[in-house]
Write a protein that holds these residues in place. Structure first.
Motif, short mmCIF file in Angstrom:
data_model
loop_
_atom_site.label_atom_id
_atom_site.label_comp_id
_atom_site.label_asym_id
_atom_site.label_seq_id
_atom_site.Cartn_x
_atom_site.Cartn_y
_atom_site.Cartn_z
N ALA B 248 -110.41 63.00 53.39
CA ALA B 248 -111.38 62.14 54.08
C ALA B 248 -112.62 62.86 54.59
O ALA B 248 -112.94 62.77 55.77
CB ALA B 248 -110.68 61.40 55.22
N ILE B 290 -100.81 58.92 62.33
CA ILE B 290 -101.80 59.24 61.31
C ILE B 290 -103.18 58.98 61.90
O ILE B 290 -103.50 57.86 62.28
CB ILE B 290 -101.60 58.37 60.05
CG1 ILE B 290 -100.27 58.66 59.38
CG2 ILE B 290 -102.77 58.57 59.07
CD1 ILE B 290 -99.93 57.72 58.22
N THR B 292 -107.03 59.48 60.62
CA THR B 292 -107.75 59.85 59.40
C THR B 292 -108.99 58.98 59.23
O THR B 292 -109.29 58.14 60.09
CB THR B 292 -106.83 59.76 58.16
OG1 THR B 292 -107.51 60.31 57.02
CG2 THR B 292 -106.41 58.34 57.86
N GLU B 293 -109.72 59.21 58.14
CA GLU B 293 -110.89 58.40 57.78
C GLU B 293 -111.96 58.43 58.86
O GLU B 293 -112.52 57.40 59.23
CB GLU B 293 -110.47 56.95 57.47
CG GLU B 293 -109.40 56.90 56.41
CD GLU B 293 -108.91 55.50 56.05
OE1 GLU B 293 -108.71 55.27 54.85
OE2 GLU B 293 -108.74 54.66 56.94
N ASP B 308 -102.81 54.97 63.41
CA ASP B 308 -101.73 53.98 63.58
C ASP B 308 -100.90 54.29 64.83
O ASP B 308 -99.72 53.99 64.91
CB ASP B 308 -100.88 53.83 62.32
CG ASP B 308 -100.12 55.09 61.94
OD1 ASP B 308 -100.28 56.12 62.62
OD2 ASP B 308 -99.36 55.03 60.95
N GLY B 311 -98.94 51.50 66.16
CA GLY B 311 -97.99 50.87 65.24
C GLY B 311 -98.61 50.72 63.87
O GLY B 311 -98.28 51.45 62.96
N GLY B 312 -99.55 49.80 63.74
CA GLY B 312 -100.29 49.66 62.47
C GLY B 312 -101.65 50.32 62.58
O GLY B 312 -102.07 50.73 63.67
N PRO B 313 -102.34 50.46 61.44
CA PRO B 313 -103.65 51.12 61.49
C PRO B 313 -104.72 50.27 62.18
O PRO B 313 -104.84 49.07 61.89
CB PRO B 313 -103.99 51.33 60.02
CG PRO B 313 -103.20 50.32 59.28
CD PRO B 313 -101.95 50.09 60.08
N TYR B 334 -104.04 45.07 60.67
CA TYR B 334 -104.44 46.18 59.81
C TYR B 334 -105.96 46.24 59.73
O TYR B 334 -106.59 45.35 59.15
CB TYR B 334 -103.85 45.97 58.42
CG TYR B 334 -103.94 47.15 57.46
CD1 TYR B 334 -102.80 47.82 57.04
CD2 TYR B 334 -105.16 47.57 56.95
CE1 TYR B 334 -102.88 48.89 56.15
CE2 TYR B 334 -105.25 48.63 56.06
CZ TYR B 334 -104.11 49.29 55.67
OH TYR B 334 -104.18 50.35 54.78
N ALA B 336 -108.63 49.38 58.75
CA ALA B 336 -108.69 50.79 58.39
C ALA B 336 -110.02 51.10 57.71
O ALA B 336 -110.79 50.22 57.38
CB ALA B 336 -107.53 51.15 57.46
N ARG B 337 -110.23 52.39 57.49
CA ARG B 337 -111.39 52.92 56.77
C ARG B 337 -112.71 52.43 57.35
O ARG B 337 -113.50 51.75 56.69
CB ARG B 337 -111.29 52.54 55.29
CG ARG B 337 -111.76 53.62 54.38
CD ARG B 337 -113.08 53.26 53.80
NE ARG B 337 -113.49 54.23 52.79
CZ ARG B 337 -114.75 54.30 52.35
NH1 ARG B 337 -115.66 53.51 52.82
NH2 ARG B 337 -115.06 55.19 51.45
N VAL B 350 -111.39 47.78 56.11
CA VAL B 350 -110.42 47.10 55.25
C VAL B 350 -109.49 46.36 56.21
O VAL B 350 -108.89 46.97 57.10
CB VAL B 350 -109.62 48.10 54.39
CG1 VAL B 350 -108.55 47.37 53.59
CG2 VAL B 350 -110.56 48.87 53.48
N TYR B 357 -105.69 42.26 51.48
CA TYR B 357 -106.54 43.33 52.00
C TYR B 357 -107.99 43.02 51.62
O TYR B 357 -108.32 42.95 50.44
CB TYR B 357 -106.08 44.68 51.46
CG TYR B 357 -104.72 45.03 52.01
CD1 TYR B 357 -104.59 45.73 53.20
CD2 TYR B 357 -103.56 44.58 51.38
CE1 TYR B 357 -103.34 46.01 53.74
CE2 TYR B 357 -102.31 44.85 51.91
CZ TYR B 357 -102.21 45.56 53.10
OH TYR B 357 -100.97 45.82 53.62
N GLN B 377 -106.79 42.83 47.09
CA GLN B 377 -106.65 44.26 47.29
C GLN B 377 -108.01 44.93 47.32
O GLN B 377 -108.31 45.80 46.52
CB GLN B 377 -105.86 44.82 46.12
CG GLN B 377 -104.62 45.56 46.52
CD GLN B 377 -104.06 46.26 45.31
OE1 GLN B 377 -104.49 47.33 44.95
NE2 GLN B 377 -103.09 45.64 44.67
N GLU B 379 -111.03 47.26 48.88
CA GLU B 379 -110.99 48.49 49.68
C GLU B 379 -112.32 49.23 49.60
O GLU B 379 -113.20 48.85 48.83
CB GLU B 379 -109.84 49.39 49.20
CG GLU B 379 -109.95 49.76 47.74
CD GLU B 379 -108.75 50.53 47.25
OE1 GLU B 379 -107.64 50.31 47.73
OE2 GLU B 379 -108.95 51.37 46.36
#
Lengths: 175, 433
Positions: B248, B290, B292-293, B308, B311-313, B334, B336-337, B350, B357, B377, B379
């Motif tokens: 990343a 985690i 990241t990004e 996360d 729990g979730g991102p 969710y 993310a990114r 995302v 997604y 999906q 992203e």
């Protein structure tokens, strides 16, 4: 005339160059090949050093190829399934008994969601396997982990069944 | 209806001339696209014809913006190449609001050209732009995009991005496995070329702020490491090759630092700031989850990242100087990114939208999340440098394709490529002239 002279020189030159640089198979090792840097000399040098039988040792302790090397995970989980415990124990025994064996644990995620986050999820799976192997006596230095996230799917489809095939960890013997 | 039909036809014509087979899936708009005419450009020189169809390049740019409906050439009543010959009545009677005329002039038989164009407001009967620029055979396409940028900015008030580039990853199935390529192309998909090819995965391309370099993750040797590659020379250097995750990368606004994710031997991904010159790293997050990004806010003040830990991102942010992170996204399970718009007002993520997604954008002041895409999906959202459009990856017929959407969600389109699976598009910053 000059043509003949030229080709004669050329032939001579080829012969000379051939003699000086092409490794001609030698019936007996000479000093130069022994101390030299080409591969043949290096290998025999190790034999002299008492590190022979490397090849033989390697083959006898090669990973038992009948052992499964892939385990699968539930969605959004890095918990090892009960049915995979025995398989991991077999790998742990093999590795702890043969400290020259090394493994690379490759973690994978399914394709859904963000790619770098999936690298994190794949790593968690590889680490879950690593923890089990270490608890069962494998030395940390024998284990390397890598997460490919969703970059190397086993199944290319987009069904739940395909995703389940891709949430996995692979145990790869690197020597 | 008729207008839609003409638009579709023009797109089909373009499909044969660009590297990307382009197809507009849906163009939804509250406001009608503005009718404009790009008259075929004239040519003065020793070649048998114009070396590049300049009007086609400009027309394609304006069309893909979704804000303009360029008229078909066959409907034109006149085709002047000089402003003096424009008959405003011929255009206003057809409802055309703006007309572009121009020509390419070659100096003698040389590789020196001048591209000249004029933009007219047909109702006010007034020249809005008259501009000449030098070009060569190899830069004439860039000159045409520059003309399109000037026309777009004059008519919309928004800076054009037609002169910018894209970087993306492709994966092609070959007889001996997959071939991964890091590609760079013009924003319209033209001039696409690989700058790196590998049998091992390549991921996460990131532009330097001067758009001269790309950072990326490569799995050469079945191990992740981060490289920075200079586009012009092709030279690259490795900046991170630690045990475990090296991922990343994201450049700081001043280009001197790189945010990276390191997992370490125990595999706990956290975000670090890497000083590119000294290769020294400073840890920014410390959590067993985690993290990241990471991405910088355009003012360099904050780092936004995915974690996360709840729990979730979800997206969090932390001061670039360090401190305790605060959560930014709350809507849904969710997010993310994160990627910030270059004007700093919006955050693209995302987002899990009822099991799909999708790309969503959050207004940082009002906090409301707007879902922009409709795939299952989707992203890798990336803002264009004018903050007005996003590019992202979606799926079509089992392959990854690229799609763009305007930041208000009204104009969407897909771009398919001939190179197998295509993913992780990133839009370059503005070119520095």
């Amino acid at each position: 005339m000059s043509y003949y002279k030229m080709s004669a020189i050329a032939v001579l030159f080829v012969l000379l160059v051939g003699c000086s640089s092409t490794p001609v198979p030698d019936p007996e090792p000479t000093d130069t090949t022994y101390g030299g840097s080409d591969d043949g000399a290096y290998t025999s040098g190790i034999g002299v050093d008492g590190m022979g039988d490397g090849e033989y040792f390697d083959e006898t302790t090669k990973a038992d190829e009948t052992l499964g090397s892939v385990i699968y995970f539930d969605f959004d989980s890095s918990a090892i399934r009960t049915e995979d415990q025995d398989l991991l124990s077999a790998h742990a025994i093999q590795l702890s008994q043969n400290s020259f064996n090394n493994v690379r644990l490759e973690g994978h995620a399914d394709e859904r969601g963000s790619r770098e986050y999936n690298i994190g999820l794949g790593e968690r799976r590889a680490q879950a396997v690593r923890q089990i192997l270490m608890i069962q006596g494998v030395n940390a230095s024998q284990i390397q982990t890598v997460s490919f996230g969703e970059e190397r799917p086993e199944s290319m489809g987009e069904s739940d069944g395909d995703y389940a095939q891709n949430r996995r960890a692979e145990i790869k013997y690197t020597n | 209806m008729l207008k839609n039909f003409t638009r579709l036809l023009i797109i089909l014509i373009f499909a044969t001339t660009t590297a990307f087979a382009e197809l507009v899936i849906d163009v939804q708009g509250v406001s009608q696209p503005t009718p404009v005419a790009i008259v075929p450009f004239g040519f003065e020189g020793s070649l048998p014809g114009i070396p590049l169809d300049i009007s086609a390049v400009i027309k394609g740019d304006l069309l893909r913006s979704g804000r303009f409906a360029p008229m078909a050439e066959s409907d034109m009543l006149q085709k002047p190449t000089d402003g003096a010959d424009v008959d405003f009545d011929d255009w206003s009677v057809l409802g055309v609001e703006a007309v572009v005329v121009g020509k390419l002039m070659q100096q003698g038989g040389s590789d020196a050209y001048t591209l000249q164009f004029q933009l007219f407001d047909t109702f006010r009967r007034k020249q809005l732009i008259g501009f000449r620029m030098p070009a060569t055979r190899t830069t004439v396409r860039a000159a045409a995009h520059r003309a399109a940028d000037m026309i777009y900015e004059e008519l919309t008030g928004i800076k054009g991005v037609f002169g910018t580039k894209l970087a993306y990853i492709t994966a092609e199935q070959q007889a001996d496995g997959r071939l991964y390529s890091l590609m760079v192309s013009d924003q319209d998909g033209e001039n696409d070329r690989p700058i790196l090819e590998s049998k091992d995965p390549i991921m996460s391309p990131a532009w330097s702020p001067d758009s001269r370099q790309l950072a990326y993750v490569s799995f050469e040797g079945s191990k992740s490491s981060i490289f920075i590659q200079t586009l012009r020379s092709g030279n690259r250097f490795q900046v991170s090759n630690k045990p475990g995750i090296n991922g990343a990368p994201a450049f700081s606004p001043d280009g001197r630092k790189l945010l990276i994710t390191l997992g370490g031997i125990n595999g706990n991904p956290d975000i670090y700031v890497l000083d590119i010159a000294s290769r020294q790293t400073k840890r920014l997050t410390t959590h067993r989850a985690i993290d990241t990004e990471g991405t910088w806010s355009p003012d360099g003040q904050y780092i936004y990242f995915t974690s996360d830990r709840s729990g979730g991102p979800q997206v969090y942010r932390v001061l670039a100087s360090g401190g305790s992170p605060e959560r930014v996204t709350f809507e849904g399970s969710y997010n993310a990114r994160p990627r910030l718009s270059p004007d700093g007002t919006r955050l693209a993520v995302v987002h899990n939208d009822r099991g799909n997604y999708r790309i969503a954008v959050m207004n940082l002041e009002r906090k409301a999340l707007l879902v922009l895409s409709s795939g299952r999906q989707d992203e890798s959202p990336s803002f264009a440098p004018n903050s007005d459009i996003l590019i992202y990856a979606t799926r079509q017929g089992g392959d990854g394709v690229l799609a763009t959407v305007s930041a208000d969600g009204l104009i969407r389109q897909k771009m398919a490529s001939g190179r197998g699976d295509i993913r992780e598009p990133v839009w370059s910053p503005f070119e520095r002239f």
